[in-house]
Design a protein around this motif. Structure first.
Motif, PDB file in Angstrom:
ATOM      1  N   ASN A  65     -17.797   2.311  -9.597  1.00 50.81           N
ATOM      2  CA  ASN A  65     -17.448   0.890  -9.519  1.00 50.81           C
ATOM      3  C   ASN A  65     -16.439   0.570  -8.428  1.00 50.81           C
ATOM      4  O   ASN A  65     -15.717  -0.418  -8.523  1.00 50.81           O
ATOM      5  CB  ASN A  65     -16.921   0.417 -10.876  1.00 50.81           C
ATOM      6  CG  ASN A  65     -17.057  -1.068 -11.070  1.00 50.81           C
ATOM      7  OD1 ASN A  65     -17.937  -1.697 -10.480  1.00 50.81           O
ATOM      8  ND2 ASN A  65     -16.188  -1.660 -11.878  1.00 50.81           N
ATOM      9  N   LEU A  66     -16.388   1.399  -7.398  1.00 49.03           N
ATOM     10  CA  LEU A  66     -15.481   1.104  -6.285  1.00 49.03           C
ATOM     11  C   LEU A  66     -16.053   0.003  -5.409  1.00 49.03           C
ATOM     12  O   LEU A  66     -15.327  -0.715  -4.740  1.00 49.03           O
ATOM     13  CB  LEU A  66     -15.253   2.387  -5.472  1.00 49.03           C
ATOM     14  CG  LEU A  66     -14.236   2.333  -4.330  1.00 49.03           C
ATOM     15  CD1 LEU A  66     -12.889   1.811  -4.807  1.00 49.03           C
ATOM     16  CD2 LEU A  66     -14.087   3.705  -3.692  1.00 49.03           C
ATOM     17  N   SER A  67     -17.380  -0.126  -5.417  1.00 48.10           N
ATOM     18  CA  SER A  67     -18.072  -1.188  -4.683  1.00 48.10           C
ATOM     19  C   SER A  67     -17.809  -1.097  -3.181  1.00 48.10           C
ATOM     20  O   SER A  67     -17.310  -2.040  -2.554  1.00 48.10           O
ATOM     21  CB  SER A  67     -17.666  -2.576  -5.216  1.00 48.10           C
ATOM     22  OG  SER A  67     -18.588  -3.567  -4.808  1.00 48.10           O
ATOM     23  N   LEU A  68     -18.183   0.037  -2.620  1.00 45.70           N
ATOM     24  CA  LEU A  68     -17.931   0.288  -1.195  1.00 45.70           C
ATOM     25  C   LEU A  68     -18.630  -0.705  -0.282  1.00 45.70           C
ATOM     26  O   LEU A  68     -18.237  -0.889   0.863  1.00 45.70           O
ATOM     27  CB  LEU A  68     -18.386   1.714  -0.836  1.00 45.70           C
ATOM     28  CG  LEU A  68     -17.486   2.853  -1.307  1.00 45.70           C
ATOM     29  CD1 LEU A  68     -18.164   4.199  -1.049  1.00 45.70           C
ATOM     30  CD2 LEU A  68     -16.124   2.802  -0.631  1.00 45.70           C
ATOM     31  N   ALA A  76      -7.662  -3.187  -4.583  1.00 46.31           N
ATOM     32  CA  ALA A  76      -6.602  -2.239  -4.247  1.00 46.31           C
ATOM     33  C   ALA A  76      -6.022  -1.575  -5.496  1.00 46.31           C
ATOM     34  O   ALA A  76      -5.675  -0.383  -5.474  1.00 46.31           O
ATOM     35  CB  ALA A  76      -5.500  -2.947  -3.462  1.00 46.31           C
ATOM     36  N   ASP A  77      -5.909  -2.323  -6.600  1.00 44.17           N
ATOM     37  CA  ASP A  77      -5.357  -1.744  -7.826  1.00 44.17           C
ATOM     38  C   ASP A  77      -6.303  -0.680  -8.387  1.00 44.17           C
ATOM     39  O   ASP A  77      -5.857   0.400  -8.799  1.00 44.17           O
ATOM     40  CB  ASP A  77      -5.136  -2.849  -8.863  1.00 44.17           C
ATOM     41  CG  ASP A  77      -4.467  -2.323 -10.126  1.00 44.17           C
ATOM     42  OD1 ASP A  77      -3.386  -1.707 -10.007  1.00 44.17           O
ATOM     43  OD2 ASP A  77      -5.038  -2.506 -11.218  1.00 44.17           O
ATOM     44  N   TYR A  78      -7.597  -0.994  -8.365  1.00 45.51           N
ATOM     45  CA  TYR A  78      -8.595  -0.022  -8.824  1.00 45.51           C
ATOM     46  C   TYR A  78      -8.564   1.227  -7.938  1.00 45.51           C
ATOM     47  O   TYR A  78      -8.597   2.366  -8.431  1.00 45.51           O
ATOM     48  CB  TYR A  78      -9.973  -0.669  -8.799  1.00 45.51           C
ATOM     49  CG  TYR A  78     -11.111   0.250  -9.134  1.00 45.51           C
ATOM     50  CD1 TYR A  78     -11.563   0.371 -10.447  1.00 45.51           C
ATOM     51  CD2 TYR A  78     -11.724   1.012  -8.146  1.00 45.51           C
ATOM     52  CE1 TYR A  78     -12.601   1.229 -10.746  1.00 45.51           C
ATOM     53  CE2 TYR A  78     -12.757   1.872  -8.441  1.00 45.51           C
ATOM     54  CZ  TYR A  78     -13.194   1.978  -9.747  1.00 45.51           C
ATOM     55  OH  TYR A  78     -14.203   2.834 -10.043  1.00 45.51           O
ATOM     56  N   CYS A 125     -18.250   1.108   6.436  1.00 44.90           N
ATOM     57  CA  CYS A 125     -17.334   1.977   7.194  1.00 44.90           C
ATOM     58  C   CYS A 125     -15.900   1.455   7.140  1.00 44.90           C
ATOM     59  O   CYS A 125     -14.948   2.244   7.064  1.00 44.90           O
ATOM     60  CB  CYS A 125     -17.822   2.124   8.631  1.00 44.90           C
ATOM     61  SG  CYS A 125     -19.374   3.051   8.763  1.00 44.90           S
ATOM     62  N   ARG A 126     -15.747   0.134   7.150  1.00 45.13           N
ATOM     63  CA  ARG A 126     -14.402  -0.435   7.038  1.00 45.13           C
ATOM     64  C   ARG A 126     -13.795  -0.121   5.673  1.00 45.13           C
ATOM     65  O   ARG A 126     -12.625   0.271   5.570  1.00 45.13           O
ATOM     66  CB  ARG A 126     -14.476  -1.950   7.253  1.00 45.13           C
ATOM     67  CG  ARG A 126     -13.109  -2.633   7.222  1.00 45.13           C
ATOM     68  CD  ARG A 126     -13.219  -4.106   7.558  1.00 45.13           C
ATOM     69  NE  ARG A 126     -13.937  -4.847   6.522  1.00 45.13           N
ATOM     70  CZ  ARG A 126     -14.998  -5.614   6.737  1.00 45.13           C
ATOM     71  NH1 ARG A 126     -15.504  -5.725   7.951  1.00 45.13           N
ATOM     72  NH2 ARG A 126     -15.580  -6.274   5.752  1.00 45.13           N
ATOM     73  N   ASN A 127     -14.587  -0.261   4.623  1.00 46.83           N
ATOM     74  CA  ASN A 127     -14.073   0.026   3.280  1.00 46.83           C
ATOM     75  C   ASN A 127     -13.790   1.518   3.085  1.00 46.83           C
ATOM     76  O   ASN A 127     -12.811   1.896   2.429  1.00 46.83           O
ATOM     77  CB  ASN A 127     -15.071  -0.466   2.231  1.00 46.83           C
ATOM     78  CG  ASN A 127     -15.085  -1.979   2.111  1.00 46.83           C
ATOM     79  OD1 ASN A 127     -14.128  -2.658   2.498  1.00 46.83           O
ATOM     80  ND2 ASN A 127     -16.165  -2.527   1.575  1.00 46.83           N
ATOM     81  N   ILE A 128     -14.650   2.361   3.643  1.00 44.68           N
ATOM     82  CA  ILE A 128     -14.417   3.812   3.538  1.00 44.68           C
ATOM     83  C   ILE A 128     -13.132   4.196   4.276  1.00 44.68           C
ATOM     84  O   ILE A 128     -12.367   5.046   3.808  1.00 44.68           O
ATOM     85  CB  ILE A 128     -15.638   4.585   4.071  1.00 44.68           C
ATOM     86  CG1 ILE A 128     -16.825   4.409   3.112  1.00 44.68           C
ATOM     87  CG2 ILE A 128     -15.318   6.072   4.236  1.00 44.68           C
ATOM     88  CD1 ILE A 128     -18.149   4.890   3.655  1.00 44.68           C
ATOM     89  N   ALA A 129     -12.876   3.550   5.410  1.00 48.46           N
ATOM     90  CA  ALA A 129     -11.625   3.818   6.129  1.00 48.46           C
ATOM     91  C   ALA A 129     -10.423   3.439   5.268  1.00 48.46           C
ATOM     92  O   ALA A 129      -9.397   4.141   5.265  1.00 48.46           O
ATOM     93  CB  ALA A 129     -11.620   3.043   7.445  1.00 48.46           C
ATOM     94  N   TYR A 134      -5.947   6.140   1.050  1.00 49.54           N
ATOM     95  CA  TYR A 134      -5.446   6.474  -0.288  1.00 49.54           C
ATOM     96  C   TYR A 134      -5.858   7.889  -0.723  1.00 49.54           C
ATOM     97  O   TYR A 134      -5.143   8.528  -1.486  1.00 49.54           O
ATOM     98  CB  TYR A 134      -6.016   5.496  -1.325  1.00 49.54           C
ATOM     99  CG  TYR A 134      -5.468   4.093  -1.274  1.00 49.54           C
ATOM    100  CD1 TYR A 134      -4.555   3.667  -2.241  1.00 49.54           C
ATOM    101  CD2 TYR A 134      -5.849   3.203  -0.290  1.00 49.54           C
ATOM    102  CE1 TYR A 134      -4.053   2.379  -2.226  1.00 49.54           C
ATOM    103  CE2 TYR A 134      -5.352   1.903  -0.256  1.00 49.54           C
ATOM    104  CZ  TYR A 134      -4.455   1.502  -1.219  1.00 49.54           C
ATOM    105  OH  TYR A 134      -3.959   0.224  -1.191  1.00 49.54           O
ATOM    106  N   ILE A 135      -7.047   8.330  -0.299  1.00 52.98           N
ATOM    107  CA  ILE A 135      -7.636   9.577  -0.811  1.00 52.98           C
ATOM    108  C   ILE A 135      -8.051  10.448   0.375  1.00 52.98           C
ATOM    109  O   ILE A 135      -8.921  10.055   1.158  1.00 52.98           O
ATOM    110  CB  ILE A 135      -8.881   9.282  -1.681  1.00 52.98           C
ATOM    111  CG1 ILE A 135      -8.526   8.325  -2.824  1.00 52.98           C
ATOM    112  CG2 ILE A 135      -9.476  10.584  -2.233  1.00 52.98           C
ATOM    113  CD1 ILE A 135      -9.735   7.792  -3.586  1.00 52.98           C
TER     114      ILE A 135
END
Length: 277
Positions: A65-68, A76-78, A125-129, A134-135
Motif C-alpha cells: 500500500n505504498l502506492s508507488l 510520508a507518515d506511512y 521513478c520520482r516516488n522511488i527516489a 528513507y530506505i
C-alpha cells in the motif's frame, strides 16, 4: 545492483492461520515473506509474532500500500513507518508493486494498473527516489495482474516495467502467476513479454493458483498452482539468476502438506538449474 544479493531459496508468504504448522514443518521453508502492512501500527501480540518469526526465518517485507504510482506523491507518515519496520528487520531486499493504491487522498484498497506512459514512468521513478531517502535496503518491484488495460499506452507493459527498473536501478519481483494470468486474459505472448524484460534484474519469483470466473482467470491466491505456471516457472528459472521463489497462498488454505508439496516442487526446479542445493 542485484547480483550481490544472497540466495535465499524457497519461501512462503506468511499467513497467521498456518503459523503452528509452519513451525512443525520448519525444514520445508527457507525464508518467509511478510506483508509489511500487517506489522505497522499493531498491538503487542503482533510485534511478538514478528519477533518469533524473525528468530527462526530470514524475513522479506512485502509492501502492498505504498502506492508507488501515485502522481500526488507518497504518504510520508506511512513511508516513515515502513522504513522503521525495514530498518528493524534488516532484510537483504524488500518489495512493492508497480501500481497505485491511492488517489486524491482516497485509499482504493486494490492494486490498480498504471497507464504505460512516459509520464507514469517519471512518477514512479520520482516516488522511488523519495523512498530511497528513507530506505537504503534494495527494492524489488513486482508486476501485478489486472483486468483493465488503461487507455493511452505509449509502450507495452513489458517495456514499461523494463523502463522503470532500469531508470530507478531496482530489481524485479517477477510474479509468474500474474504473468500467466495477464497473458491469458489479454491474449499476449508470454515469451515475447519476457524478451523485453531485463531478466538479469529478476531477484525473486511469486507463484500460486487462481480460479476461472465467467471466462476470466482471476488472481485469487486460492488454488494450487496451474500446470502452465509450473512450466513457465521452470523456463524462467533456467534463464535467470533467481535468488528466491515464494508461494503466496491467501484463500481456501489447504492442509499444510499441500503447501509443502508446492514448495518442494519449486525447490526441485531451482536444483535442476543450479540455483541452490
Amino acid at each position: 545492483m542485484v547480483s550481490h544479493l544472497p540466495t535465499l531459496g524457497v519461501g512462503l508468504g506468511f499467513r497467521e492461520p498456518f503459523r503452528s504448522d509452519l513451525f512443525l514443518h520448519r525444514q520445508a521453508v527457507d525464508f518467509l515473506e511478510i506483508v509489511a502492512e500487517h506489522y505497522l501500527d499493531v498491538p503487542p501480540y503482533k510485534q511478538q509474532e514478528l519477533e518469533l518469526l524473525a528468530d527462526h526465518f530470514p524475513l522479506i517485507p512485502h509492501a502492498i500500500n505504498l502506492s508507488l504510482g501515485s502522481a500526488e506523491g507518497l504518504d510520508a507518515d506511512y513511508l516513515r513507518k515502513l522504513a522503521e519496520l525495514i530498518k528493524r528487520l534488516n532484510p537483504p531486499w524488500w518489495s512493492e508493486h508497480i501500481c497505485f493504491t491511492k488517489a486524491g487522498g482516497v485509499d482504493i484498497g486494490h492494486l490498480s494498473p498504471l497507464p504505460y506512459t512516459h509520464e507514469a514512468v517519471e512518477v514512479l521513478c520520482r516516488n522511488i527516489a523519495q523512498v530511497r531517502r528513507y530506505i537504503d535496503v534494495p527494492l524489488i518491484l513486482e508486476n501485478i495482474s489486472y483486468l483493465l488495460t488503461v487507455p493511452g499506452a505509449e509502450m507495452t507493459e513489458a517495456q514499461f516495467l523494463a523502463e522503470v527498473v532500469e531508470r530507478s536501478d531496482c530489481g524485479l519481483l517477477l510474479d509468474v502467476t500474474n504473468l500467466y494470468i495477464n497473458a491469458v486474459n489479454h491474449n499476449y505472448d508470454i515469451y515475447a513479454f519476457l524478451a523485453q524484460l531485463p531478466l538479469e534484474r529478476v531477484v525473486q519469483l511469486h507463484f500460486v493458483g487462481g480460479h476461472w470466473h465467467n471466462g476470466v482467470l482471476i488472481d485469487s491466491h486460492s488454488h494450487s498452482t496451474h500446470p502452465e505456471v509450473w512450466t513457465l516457472m521452470e523456463e524462467v528459472v533456467a534463464r535467470i539468476p533467481v535468488k528466491g521463489i515464494v508461494l503466496e497462498r491467501d484463500e481456501n488454505l489447504p492442509p499444510f502438506a499441500e503447501l509443502s508439496a508446492e514448495l518442494e516442487g519449486a525447490r526441485k526446479i531451482g536444483r535442476r538449474h543450479g540455483k541452490w542445493d
